[in-house]
Design a protein around this motif. Structure first.
Motif, PDB file in Angstrom:
ATOM      1  N   TYR A  25       0.794  -1.229   0.000  1.00  0.00           N
ATOM      2  CA  TYR A  25       0.000   0.000   0.000  1.00  0.00           C
ATOM      3  C   TYR A  25       0.828   1.282   0.000  1.00  0.00           C
ATOM      4  O   TYR A  25       0.440   2.271  -0.615  1.00  0.00           O
ATOM      5  CB  TYR A  25      -0.917   0.047   1.236  1.00  0.00           C
ATOM      6  N   ALA A 103      -6.800  -4.547  -0.905  1.00  0.00           N
ATOM      7  CA  ALA A 103      -6.237  -4.044  -2.166  1.00  0.00           C
ATOM      8  C   ALA A 103      -7.255  -4.083  -3.295  1.00  0.00           C
ATOM      9  O   ALA A 103      -7.294  -3.181  -4.145  1.00  0.00           O
ATOM     10  CB  ALA A 103      -5.006  -4.867  -2.546  1.00  0.00           C
ATOM     11  N   SER A 104      -8.099  -5.093  -3.291  1.00  0.00           N
ATOM     12  CA  SER A 104      -9.080  -5.234  -4.369  1.00  0.00           C
ATOM     13  C   SER A 104     -10.156  -4.152  -4.309  1.00  0.00           C
ATOM     14  O   SER A 104     -10.910  -3.979  -5.270  1.00  0.00           O
ATOM     15  CB  SER A 104      -9.733  -6.616  -4.323  1.00  0.00           C
ATOM     16  N   MET A 106      -9.516  -0.977  -4.096  1.00  0.00           N
ATOM     17  CA  MET A 106      -8.984   0.274  -4.626  1.00  0.00           C
ATOM     18  C   MET A 106      -9.567   0.562  -6.010  1.00  0.00           C
ATOM     19  O   MET A 106      -9.714  -0.332  -6.844  1.00  0.00           O
ATOM     20  CB  MET A 106      -7.457   0.194  -4.720  1.00  0.00           C
ATOM     21  N   THR A 107      -9.888   1.810  -6.261  1.00  0.00           N
ATOM     22  CA  THR A 107     -10.401   2.209  -7.570  1.00  0.00           C
ATOM     23  C   THR A 107      -9.403   1.846  -8.655  1.00  0.00           C
ATOM     24  O   THR A 107      -8.214   2.151  -8.544  1.00  0.00           O
ATOM     25  CB  THR A 107     -10.668   3.725  -7.594  1.00  0.00           C
ATOM     26  N   PHE A 109      -8.518  -1.234  -9.490  1.00  0.00           N
ATOM     27  CA  PHE A 109      -7.804  -2.490  -9.199  1.00  0.00           C
ATOM     28  C   PHE A 109      -7.954  -3.465 -10.363  1.00  0.00           C
ATOM     29  O   PHE A 109      -9.052  -3.766 -10.812  1.00  0.00           O
ATOM     30  CB  PHE A 109      -8.361  -3.119  -7.930  1.00  0.00           C
TER      31      PHE A 109
END
Length: 230
Positions: A25, A103-104, A106-107, A109
């Motif tokens: 991140y 993480a998935s 996140m815009t 991804f």
């Protein structure tokens, strides 16, 4: 025993979530990212904090290689090794699953990519060979075990072990992130490799063989130089 295994599982979870999470991140954020040094410090802090938090319960291994090294040095019962390894691997996988889930969200991804996994050749951050990876992982794991055994021995200053161990892991990462992305911990390597979209799983063998070999070397070396009965 259940409490020990829960402590090991959560401690390993914290190591993977904090250390690998910082790499996933925060390391590459333009202008404000923490970079290699920040990731190295994050890994050291995870071990330092959890060693203080639960080290008195389970010994604070959080790493199959550490458990093996302590067995070799006569500081941990061999009968407990399989259970400790199981708890550590489960903790690492749960942490990696949590990291992937976050993480998935996140815009934009489009996949996990390398996902802070370890590797050599094309998967090495700076393109180091398999031989380079094998050598550095063995040496640094041996050194890590030496620090752990020395700083927690009866002759060492009481209460400072977690600090020495956390700083040692920071140093290890400062040295080897460019080479292998730093393992010295088979559980850490296994957890994130399961979610990586690279050939990390195919290279995972090295990040079991090298740390375990290094741990044995570190345990033997400590027994050779130690002047106290631990």
């Amino acid at each position: 025993m259940i409490k020990k295994l829960l402590a090991e599982g959560f401690g390993t979870f914290w190591l993977v979530f904090g250390g690998c999470g910082s790499a996933i991140y925060a390391a590459g954020v333009p202008d404000v990212g923490i970079g290699y040094a920040g990731v190295a410090l994050a890994f050291g802090l995870t071990v330092l904090t959890m060693a203080f938090a639960v080290g008195h319960i389970s010994g604070g291994h959080f790493n199959p290689a550490v458990t093996l090294g302590l067995v070799v040095a006569g500081r941990h019962p061999v009968k407990d090794l399989p259970a400790y390894w199981g708890a550590q691997i489960v903790g690492a996988i749960i942490a990696a699953a949590g990291l992937y889930l976050i993480a998935s969200g996140m815009t934009g991804f489009e996949g996990a990519g390398g996902f802070a996994s370890n590797g050599y050749g094309e998967l090495s951050p700076q393109g180091y060979s398999m031989t380079s990876a094998l050598v550095i992982e063995i040496i640094l794991t041996a050194g890590f075990l030496f620090v752990i055994l020395g700083s927690t021995s009866k002759g060492a200053p009481a209460g400072f072990g977690p600090i020495a161990i956390g700083l040692a892991l920071t140093l290890i990462h400062l040295i080897s992130i460019p080479v292998t992305n730093t393992s010295v911990n088979p559980a850490r390597s296994t957890g994130v490799a399961l979610f990586a979209e690279t050939a990390a799983l195919g290279q995972l063998w090295l990040f079991w063989v090298a740390p375990l070999a290094g741990a044995v070397i570190g345990g033997v070396l400590w027994k050779l130089v130690s002047t106290t009965e631990d």
